[in-house]
Design a protein around this motif. Structure first.
Motif, short mmCIF file in Angstrom:
data_model
loop_
_atom_site.label_atom_id
_atom_site.label_comp_id
_atom_site.label_asym_id
_atom_site.label_seq_id
_atom_site.Cartn_x
_atom_site.Cartn_y
_atom_site.Cartn_z
N ASP A 145 0.85 -1.18 0.00
CA ASP A 145 0.00 0.00 0.00
C ASP A 145 0.89 1.24 0.00
O ASP A 145 2.12 1.13 -0.07
N GLU A 146 0.32 2.39 0.12
CA GLU A 146 1.04 3.65 0.00
C GLU A 146 2.08 3.79 1.12
O GLU A 146 1.78 3.55 2.29
N THR A 147 3.28 4.19 0.75
CA THR A 147 4.34 4.42 1.74
C THR A 147 4.16 5.81 2.36
O THR A 147 3.76 6.77 1.68
N THR A 148 4.47 5.93 3.66
CA THR A 148 4.07 7.13 4.40
C THR A 148 5.22 7.89 5.04
O THR A 148 5.16 9.11 5.15
N CYS A 149 6.28 7.22 5.51
CA CYS A 149 7.29 7.91 6.31
C CYS A 149 8.67 7.29 6.05
O CYS A 149 8.78 6.17 5.56
N ILE A 150 9.72 8.06 6.43
CA ILE A 150 11.11 7.66 6.20
C ILE A 150 11.93 8.05 7.41
O ILE A 150 11.67 9.08 8.05
N ASP A 151 12.95 7.24 7.72
CA ASP A 151 13.95 7.63 8.69
C ASP A 151 15.27 6.92 8.36
O ASP A 151 15.27 5.78 7.91
N TRP A 152 16.38 7.63 8.61
CA TRP A 152 17.72 7.12 8.29
C TRP A 152 18.47 6.75 9.56
O TRP A 152 18.21 7.30 10.64
N THR A 153 19.42 5.85 9.41
CA THR A 153 20.38 5.61 10.48
C THR A 153 21.40 6.76 10.49
O THR A 153 21.53 7.51 9.52
N ASP A 154 22.11 6.90 11.61
CA ASP A 154 23.02 8.04 11.75
C ASP A 154 24.18 8.00 10.77
O ASP A 154 24.74 9.04 10.42
N ASP A 155 24.59 6.81 10.32
CA ASP A 155 25.71 6.70 9.39
C ASP A 155 25.27 6.59 7.93
O ASP A 155 26.10 6.32 7.06
N SER A 156 23.98 6.75 7.67
CA SER A 156 23.42 6.74 6.31
C SER A 156 23.57 5.40 5.61
O SER A 156 23.50 5.33 4.39
N LYS A 157 23.75 4.31 6.36
CA LYS A 157 23.88 3.00 5.75
C LYS A 157 22.53 2.36 5.43
O LYS A 157 22.42 1.59 4.48
N CYS A 158 21.51 2.65 6.21
CA CYS A 158 20.19 2.04 6.04
C CYS A 158 19.11 3.08 6.29
O CYS A 158 19.36 4.13 6.90
N PHE A 159 17.92 2.78 5.83
CA PHE A 159 16.77 3.63 6.11
C PHE A 159 15.53 2.75 6.23
O PHE A 159 15.49 1.63 5.71
N ALA A 160 14.54 3.27 6.92
CA ALA A 160 13.28 2.56 7.15
C ALA A 160 12.14 3.32 6.49
O ALA A 160 12.14 4.56 6.45
N VAL A 161 11.17 2.56 5.99
CA VAL A 161 10.01 3.13 5.30
C VAL A 161 8.75 2.51 5.88
O VAL A 161 8.64 1.27 5.95
N GLY A 162 7.82 3.34 6.32
CA GLY A 162 6.54 2.88 6.82
C GLY A 162 5.48 2.92 5.74
O GLY A 162 5.60 3.68 4.75
N SER A 163 4.43 2.12 5.90
CA SER A 163 3.41 2.00 4.86
C SER A 163 2.03 1.92 5.49
O SER A 163 1.87 1.62 6.68
N LYS A 164 1.02 2.17 4.66
CA LYS A 164 -0.35 2.04 5.10
C LYS A 164 -0.80 0.60 5.24
O LYS A 164 -1.87 0.34 5.80
N ASP A 165 -0.02 -0.34 4.73
CA ASP A 165 -0.37 -1.75 4.87
C ASP A 165 0.07 -2.33 6.21
O ASP A 165 0.14 -3.55 6.38
#
Length: 409
Positions: A145-165
């Protein structure tokens, strides 16, 4: 020329829609007002509205870590790359569809946007002159479903994405052998925000029904292992996938297809997440939707805003309630915390309210509200320093034109 008019400033409103951003020094606030943005200097009590404007109302504002560049995205997905130093437009781009959120990486080299069911990672514009300032790097799939939010780790190696699903996906921004993607569940409503812990892969996910999940990772950030682009031990199928990936990288960027399959994750010895705790903001019998959230990693301060106009301050990871206050009758649309963690900005789109609150002294740094209905009268003071306006909402606004600050009576 005598009639060469230039835009000077915008009066009568301070916030309409979109996300609020503090500058890196924590002394100024960037507020989207319709199709423009206003820079509010909280130290010197001044405000300035930039002259550039989008065709439609701004919904997303992305600020670079150094505070020199900003990306303004309107309702239709049209973006402006703006220099906050020269206060001019550098580049224009169109994402073709509405964008829900945008976030720069902490090192300033990449930025990610969410639209539809995907997350797109672009190379951030540099200090050198480029023909195309927005170059697509990788497209991340996985959400249904539609993706809603983003956040990065402090070293820019990974990021997380939240969704409506009701799922949250952790993606590797680089080629890691033990973390390509990871899917997290545990919620019964759409994800509003997700936050990494400081210098860690531990994650917090917050859903619209007021549930907070604390996720612990068994791997540290320095435990991520780089993956070679070509390995001789791979079979023919994986080698062909790499060739297709390299071809798409030259044409339209790489692609990462996320799939929920626990057996594959266990067999490949990737990183693993476990739910350490789950907390609920609403008491039994309450149905107050959570609309926005912000997290200050250094002080472990979580700020959450609700549809009823109430906000909560909690200390993580133990979910200790610090403060709770009602600031409006309308829902809180956006929350932001400055770099020091002392000031918290709240935006209420229903009434056009903008508040900056210092939570330690429990006092307001800024409390303003524009006219949420038509203006019917306007008058200048004899010396030209003050401007007073009246609206159909029954309120009178007094503006000091020297510092561009106004008070609603």
């Amino acid at each position: 020329m005598k009639f060469a008019y230039k835009f000077s400033n915008l009066l009568g409103t301070v916030y309409r829609h979109g996300n609020l951003n503090f500058t890196p020094d924590g002394n100024s606030l960037i507020s989207p007002v319709g199709n423009r943005v206003t820079l509010i200097d909280l130290k010197n009590n001044k405000s300035e509205t930039l002259s550039m404007a989008t065709r439609y109302s701004i919904t997303c504002v992305g600020l670079s870590p150094d505070g020199n560049l900003a990306i303004l995205i309107d309702e239709e997905g049209a973006a402006l790359l703006v220099s906050l130093i020269s206060k001019s437009v550098i580049h224009q781009f169109h994402f073709q569809k509405p964008v829900r959120s945008i976030s720069f990486s902490p090192n300033g080299k990449k930025f990610v946007i969410t639209k539809d069911k995907v997350a797109l990672m672009y190379h951030a514009p540099g200090k050198k002159r480029e023909f195309n300032a927005f170059v697509l790097d990788t497209t991340y799939y996985g959400a249904y479903d539609e993706t809603t939010c983003i956040d990065w780790t402090d070293d820019s190696k990974c990021f997380a994405v939240g969704s409506k699903d009701m799922s949250t996906w952790v993606f590797g921004a680089e080629r890691w052998s033990n973390l390509i993607y990871y899917a997290l569940g545990g919620h019964k409503d759409s994800i509003v925000s997700c936050f990494f812990e400081e210098n860690s892969l531990d994650l917090y996910t917050i859903s619209q029904d007021g549930a907070l999940c604390v996720w612990q990772c068994d791997t540290e950030l320095n435990g991520l292992k780089p993956r070679m682009p070509k390995q001789q031990t791979e079979d023919k199928e994986e080698s062909t996938e790499d060739q297709e990936e390299e071809f798409t990288e030259e044409q339209q960027g790489k692609e990462v297809q996320g799939k929920v399959n626990e057996n594959e994750q266990e067999s490949r010895k990737k990183v693993k997440y476990s739910c350490a705790a789950k907390y609920f903001f609403n008491k039994e019998g309450d149905f107050n939707n959570l609309t926005t959230a912000a997290y200050h990693k250094k002080t472990h301060l979580l700020v959450t805003g609700f549809a009823s106009g109430i906000f909560h301050l909690h200390e993580l990871p133990y979910f200790n309630l610090i403060h709770s206050l009602s600031i409006s009758d309308q829902k809180i649309a956006s929350v932001s915390v400055n770099s020091t963690g002392d000031w918290i900005a709240f935006g209420c789109s229903g009434l056009g309210q903008l508040l900056v609150w210092e939570w330690q002294s429990e006092s307001y740094v800024l409390k303003q509200q524009g006219h949420f209905n038509s203006m019917v009268s306007l008058a200048y003071s004899p010396d030209g320093q003050y401007l007073v306006t009246g609206g159909d909402d029954g309120k009178v606004s007094l503006t000091l034109l020297v510092k561009t600050r106004f008070v609603v009576v």
